[in-house]
Design an enzyme around this catalytic site. Sequence first.
Site, PDB file in Angstrom:
ATOM      1  N   CYS A  10     -36.141  29.666   3.495  1.00  0.00           N
ATOM      2  CA  CYS A  10     -37.144  29.032   4.348  1.00  0.00           C
ATOM      3  C   CYS A  10     -38.174  30.067   4.802  1.00  0.00           C
ATOM      4  CB  CYS A  10     -36.438  28.415   5.542  1.00  0.00           C
ATOM      5  SG  CYS A  10     -37.507  27.986   6.922  1.00  0.00           S
ATOM      6  N   GLU A  11     -39.445  29.752   4.614  1.00  0.00           N
ATOM      7  CA  GLU A  11     -40.490  30.702   4.985  1.00  0.00           C
ATOM      8  C   GLU A  11     -40.662  30.846   6.496  1.00  0.00           C
ATOM      9  OE1 GLU A  11     -44.623  28.180   4.862  1.00  0.00           O
ATOM     10  OE2 GLU A  11     -43.848  28.908   2.955  1.00  0.00           O
ATOM     11  N   HIS A  12     -40.084  29.936   7.261  1.00  0.00           N
ATOM     12  CA  HIS A  12     -40.235  30.000   8.718  1.00  0.00           C
ATOM     13  C   HIS A  12     -39.227  30.943   9.371  1.00  0.00           C
ATOM     14  CE1 HIS A  12     -41.950  25.745   8.070  1.00  0.00           C
ATOM     15  NE2 HIS A  12     -42.937  26.610   8.125  1.00  0.00           N
ATOM     16  N   HIS A  13     -38.012  31.000   8.821  1.00  0.00           N
ATOM     17  CA  HIS A  13     -36.974  31.839   9.423  1.00  0.00           C
ATOM     18  C   HIS A  13     -36.342  32.810   8.429  1.00  0.00           C
ATOM     19  CE1 HIS A  13     -37.084  28.027  11.796  1.00  0.00           C
ATOM     20  NE2 HIS A  13     -37.152  28.887  12.788  1.00  0.00           N
ATOM     21  N   GLN A  19     -39.317  23.252   1.271  1.00  0.00           N
ATOM     22  CA  GLN A  19     -38.762  22.401   0.216  1.00  0.00           C
ATOM     23  C   GLN A  19     -39.815  21.461  -0.350  1.00  0.00           C
ATOM     24  OE1 GLN A  19     -34.933  20.594   1.039  1.00  0.00           O
ATOM     25  NE2 GLN A  19     -35.324  18.911  -0.377  1.00  0.00           N
ATOM     26  N   HIS A  54     -30.370  23.026   4.692  1.00  0.00           N
ATOM     27  CA  HIS A  54     -31.132  24.143   5.242  1.00  0.00           C
ATOM     28  C   HIS A  54     -30.313  24.850   6.321  1.00  0.00           C
ATOM     29  CE1 HIS A  54     -35.271  23.195   3.578  1.00  0.00           C
ATOM     30  NE2 HIS A  54     -34.533  22.174   3.187  1.00  0.00           N
ATOM     31  N   CYS A  81     -31.322  27.002   8.341  1.00  0.00           N
ATOM     32  CA  CYS A  81     -32.050  27.132   9.606  1.00  0.00           C
ATOM     33  C   CYS A  81     -31.751  25.950  10.527  1.00  0.00           C
ATOM     34  CB  CYS A  81     -33.554  27.250   9.361  1.00  0.00           C
ATOM     35  SG  CYS A  81     -34.290  25.849   8.510  1.00  0.00           S
TER      36      CYS A  81
END
Length: 206
Positions: A96-99, A137, A165, A167
């Site tokens: 995940c690019e956020h976490h 995704q 996920h 996250c």
Amino acid sequence: MDAKTTPDAKRAAPEPLRRPSREEAEAAVRTLIAWAGDDPAREGLIETPARVTKAFGEFFKGYEEDPAEVLDRVFDEAGGYDDIVLVRDIPFFSHCEHHMVPFIGKAHIAYYPGQGVVGLSKLARVVDLFARRLQMQERLTQQIADAIEDGLAPRGVAVLLEAEHHCVSMRGVQKSGVSTITTSFTGVFKQDVAEQNRFLTLVRGR
């Protein structure tokens, strides 16, 4: 003056991304270990920065690969076959690019041949290529479909990804077992709901 050549447009052009050295990457890992509250110099962690940097090279090797090269060989002779080609249950992992936490799942891909067919392993390689990047995704699903559309010129492409996920399961709401499903359809799959249903039936028909 054309908008693309204005001084403002030239100033807005992004600078080429400088890739840090391995030493800089390892130093960043040591900083994160210390920020987490541990001692990066203790015996169990002394080699961790080098291991993490090497692992990142494997996790994110997709940035160095080109989907056009993966799909560059199309076989024109398929015995006149022009029906659906489906490869299901392709395992993948991404981050995940956020976490920067993993999400893990399976991809299902189908297409109707247009100008030819491709080796089935190549479809799995396309999934892996885009998955091994920092991702959402939704974007991953679309990139896979677009690459197959561009590389094979098929009559239609269908992609379904289902993933858990971490996250969601490891942080925040901490709900394990939650599955996220995304789809992308082109050509006949997008135009004809019956074709979408056929694809979904074949995917679920285990």
